[in-house]
Design an enzyme around this catalytic site. Structure first.
Site, short mmCIF file in Angstrom:
data_model
loop_
_atom_site.label_atom_id
_atom_site.label_comp_id
_atom_site.label_asym_id
_atom_site.label_seq_id
_atom_site.Cartn_x
_atom_site.Cartn_y
_atom_site.Cartn_z
N GLU A 79 -41.57 8.08 17.45
CA GLU A 79 -41.93 7.07 18.45
C GLU A 79 -41.91 7.64 19.87
O GLU A 79 -42.75 7.27 20.71
CB GLU A 79 -40.97 5.87 18.36
CG GLU A 79 -41.21 4.97 17.16
CD GLU A 79 -40.72 5.57 15.85
OE1 GLU A 79 -39.92 6.55 15.91
OE2 GLU A 79 -41.10 5.10 14.78
N HIS A 148 -35.60 -3.60 11.36
CA HIS A 148 -36.96 -4.11 11.14
C HIS A 148 -37.14 -5.50 11.74
O HIS A 148 -38.20 -6.10 11.62
CB HIS A 148 -37.29 -4.14 9.65
CG HIS A 148 -37.44 -2.78 9.04
ND1 HIS A 148 -36.39 -1.92 8.90
CD2 HIS A 148 -38.53 -2.13 8.54
CE1 HIS A 148 -36.81 -0.80 8.34
NE2 HIS A 148 -38.10 -0.89 8.12
#
Length: 345
Positions: A79, A148
């Site tokens: 990321e 998540h």
């Protein structure tokens, strides 16, 4: 940004024209991305699994096949690299629309978001704008494992130089994403993944006013202030409260940075009571900022302190505890009851 609050009603399929369709939020976002790629040859979409697979939520489904692997492409699982590459591409004149696959995966990229994306325009005295639209599937509601499902809005909203958006339904998602993709400055676009499969009418020709908050449901007795998936829950609460004669106004904040202060004040000045509802932990959450703004703007008319109904001060739990963590209908109704029963001394 205009601070004029927009009162927008959902498009009516009974008056269906060529621009009215019934779409899920996933379909609306996919179409907005496709049209953004068509409009601007410098627009690029990239992230983990967004290319050949079309994304874990299929938001980018078919875009690589349609626009080519040089404009819609997969990246390594890194990321910080995805956001670092976005900075370089923006400096080179491109309009990146990166995706962080899940909100909890954004933590490794915080350095790039805070120290580069949020600051580059200021640091360069306006010569290096950052036209980056970072899509982040956000919040809970899908019973996912740890990391998540997160609520990072207060973290992003606290960073100077960033704008933060969260749509509540497919119509908002379609128009707000296209709007964000046309802006010259960085926007964190927080998509409520619990609402990806919600279908609603979308008027692709008329998005209405896209700046500021919107009144999702007008009311007289109390204002519920929410964003993302919590807007739908607050609308459910308003319907239940109406059975007891309580007329609830639901304000969809939409822009979490900058907050539509004038729109917020206009709604609360009308109802004189406010309850903020969000999934993030209570302490230092965005509800605290909103409560302060409402108090500053509406102190003389408020009939009760601003109530907050939030997640708890614990890490976002795993799926089996999600129902206990996320504000539910009963907790929101109790919040309304507390502000209605408050008596000033």
């Amino acid at each position: 940004m205009s601070e004029q609050t927009a009162e927008i009603t959902a498009p009516d399929l009974d008056e269906a024209g060529p621009h009215l369709e019934h779409l899920s939020m996933q379909q609306a976002l996919n179409r907005a991305l496709a049209e953004s790629l068509e409009e601007n040859a410098k627009t690029l979409i990239f992230g983990e699994d967004v290319g050949q697979l079309g994304g874990v939520f299929r938001i980018t489904d078919g875009l690589q096949q349609r626009f080519g692997a040089d404009r819609v492409f997969d990246t390594p699982l890194a990321e910080s690299g995805i956001l670092g590459m976005s900075v370089g591409l923006a400096m080179a004149g491109f309009h990146p629309i990166p995706e962080v696959q899940f909100d909890g995966f954004a933590y490794p990229a915080v350095n790039q978001i805070v120290c580069q994306i949020g600051r580059m325009n200021y640091r360069s005295r306006g010569t290096l704008p950052m036209p980056i639209t970072l899509r982040v599937p956000s919040f809970g509601g899908i019973r996912a494992p740890e990391h998540h499902g997160e609520s990072l809005e207060s973290l992003f909203a606290h960073v100077p130089g960033l704008k933060v958006l969260s749509p509540a339904d497919p119509h908002q998602a379609y128009h707000l994403l296209k709007h964000a993709a046309r802006r010259p400055d960085p926007v964190i676009f927080m998509e409520p993944k619990a609402r990806y499969w919600q279908k609603d009418p979308v008027d692709t020709a008329d998005g209405g006013t896209l700046e500021g908050a919107r009144v999702a449901r007008p009311g007289r007795h109390v204002t519920l202030i929410a964003w993302g998936a919590m807007v739908a829950r607050c609308l459910q609460v308003a319907e239940l409260a109406a059975e007891d004669g309580i007329d609830v106004e639901v304000l969809d904040l939409r822009w979490l940075k900058p907050i539509d202060t004038a729109g917020l004040a206009a709604s609360v000045a009308k109802t004189k009571r406010a309850v903020v509802v969000h999934e993030a932990p209570r302490t230092s959450g965005l509800g605290a900022e909103i409560a302060a703004l409402v108090t500053e703007q509406c102190f003389n008319v408020l009939k009760a302190p601003v109530e907050r109904v939030t997640g708890f001060d614990v890490p976002y739990p795993s799926g089996d505890l999600e129902d206990e963590y996320v504000p539910n209908i009963d907790r929101i109704l109790f919040g309304i009851q507390r502000v209605l029963e408050h008596r000033r001394g």
